[in-house]
Scaffold this active site. Structure first.
Site, PDB file in Angstrom:
ATOM      1  N   VAL A 175     -42.781  14.851 -10.216  1.00  0.00           N
ATOM      2  CA  VAL A 175     -42.859  15.141 -11.653  1.00  0.00           C
ATOM      3  C   VAL A 175     -41.470  15.265 -12.279  1.00  0.00           C
ATOM      4  O   VAL A 175     -41.316  15.791 -13.370  1.00  0.00           O
ATOM      5  CB  VAL A 175     -43.676  16.425 -11.938  1.00  0.00           C
ATOM      6  CG1 VAL A 175     -45.143  16.184 -11.645  1.00  0.00           C
ATOM      7  CG2 VAL A 175     -43.155  17.614 -11.147  1.00  0.00           C
ATOM      8  N   CYS A 176     -40.466  14.774 -11.567  1.00  0.00           N
ATOM      9  CA  CYS A 176     -39.108  14.797 -12.116  1.00  0.00           C
ATOM     10  C   CYS A 176     -38.762  13.406 -12.632  1.00  0.00           C
ATOM     11  O   CYS A 176     -38.933  12.417 -11.924  1.00  0.00           O
ATOM     12  CB  CYS A 176     -38.101  15.217 -11.052  1.00  0.00           C
ATOM     13  SG  CYS A 176     -36.480  15.538 -11.754  1.00  0.00           S
ATOM     14  N   ILE A 177     -38.292  13.331 -13.869  1.00  0.00           N
ATOM     15  CA  ILE A 177     -37.947  12.025 -14.444  1.00  0.00           C
ATOM     16  C   ILE A 177     -36.457  11.942 -14.782  1.00  0.00           C
ATOM     17  O   ILE A 177     -36.033  11.121 -15.585  1.00  0.00           O
ATOM     18  CB  ILE A 177     -38.814  11.701 -15.684  1.00  0.00           C
ATOM     19  CG1 ILE A 177     -38.784  12.849 -16.700  1.00  0.00           C
ATOM     20  CG2 ILE A 177     -40.246  11.369 -15.266  1.00  0.00           C
ATOM     21  CD1 ILE A 177     -39.515  12.541 -18.000  1.00  0.00           C
TER      22      ILE A 177
END
Length: 328
Positions: A175-177
């Site tokens: 969920v890290c962009i």
């Protein structure tokens, strides 16, 4: 230079088995020591709001597992330390680097936590070095974890400042962009970055992010991690704090990144996103399965304990380990 190293990630690597020396995988010891304490597994749930709250932290500590409480309930941190110490459990909290955190650290002198994690997205920073030195001065017996970083220079600098362990991983998480928003990070080569950093490290490294399977835990240890921080595999349990949402009759749990709009509450330097994960069973079931899978990995390594995974050979297979297997 980095270019001299092969670049790979978890799905590109297969570990090569050695002759088994134990009668049953149950004989394999999965415990690991970090600082003055020994834990059942070399894994720690990510210090994120949708992964753990005080109740989950307490459950983990009582079960003999390492945990790091997130830093998003700032006022609750001192009562949390007291709650844990009153039960004879270790206290492990997170801090940031803003000015008021310096006063907060001074307030901990009367009841110091065993572990403090300095937790910011780009940990190779003067602000982090300053905070490490401050904690070490005020709370010399507290084990300090600092991160996140992605280079050997960063690891050495944080260790030299006094960090007892460094956390490696810039944006490889589900969920890290960060990698998309900024163009920077270890996404897609997290395992190679871990290897690169571990070669420079004199103290423990916590690999953070990019873990998709239990086999990735063994691979992390092979390439230098002492502890592995895991987000998505620990999200979505019955005990998880994330909201439960029903979609077409199916139960899902929300899971979002630490710099997402859902956590920050506004579109302000957003580097995380929200996803829905199918609701899982109990957290303990996942921990037990991880332990059994790691015991199997140790037996394949021809070993008896976690450290034996560090010495196995490996092959780079470039994305082929999933060929013909759609189940992943």
């Amino acid at each position: 230079m980095l270019n001299e190293f092969p670049i790979f990630d978890y799905e590109d690597i297969q570990l090569i088995p050695n002759k088994c020396v134990i009668k049953s995988r149950a004989e394999a010891d999965t415990s690991v020591t970090l600082g003055n304490h020994t834990f059942k597994l070399p894994v720690v749930p990510a210090n994120m709001q949708t992964i753990l709250d005080e109740n989950v932290a307490e459950q983990l500590a009582k079960g003999g597992y390492f945990y790091i409480m997130h830093r998003f309930d700032e006022a609750g941190r001192i009562p949390f330390i007291k709650r844990m110490h009153d039960q004879g459990l270790i206290a492990s909290i997170s801090v940031g680097v803003k000015d008021y955190e310096y006063d907060f650290v001074r307030q901990l002198k009367t009841d110091a936590p065993e572990y403090i994690t300095i937790d910011i997205a780009h940990g190779h920073a003067d602000s982090v070095i300053s905070m490490i030195q401050h904690i070490k001065k005020e709370l010399p017996d507290t084990f300090v974890i600092a991160g996140n970083v992605g280079t050997p220079e960063a690891v050495r600098e944080l260790e030299n400042a006094g960090a007892d362990a460094t956390k490696v991983g810039i944006g490889p998480g589900k969920v890290c962009i960060t990698k998309v928003k900024t163009g920077f990070g270890t996404g897609g080569w997290q395992l190679a970055a871990l290897r690169w950093c571990a070669k420079a490290a004199r103290k423990p490294i916590i690999a953070d992010g990019g873990i998709r399977t239990h086999g990735d835990i063994a691979k992390s240890i092979r390439f230098g991690a002492s502890m592995i921080m895991i987000g998505s595999l620990f999200a979505g349990h019955i005990e998880s704090p994330g909201k439960t949402i029903e979609v077409d009759g199916e139960q899902f749990k929300e899971y979002y990144g630490s710099a997402s709009q859902y956590q920050k509450g506004a579109y302000k330097n957003v580097e995380g996103k929200r996803i829905l994960l199918p609701a899982k069973g109990h957290l303990q079931d996942t921990l037990t399965e991880m332990e059994q899978d790691l015991q199997s990995a140790i037996s394949y390594a021809g070993g008896r304990q976690v450290a034996d995974l560090k010495h196995v050979d490996y092959v780079i297979v470039k994305n082929s380990i999933w060929n013909g297997d759609a189940s992943h």
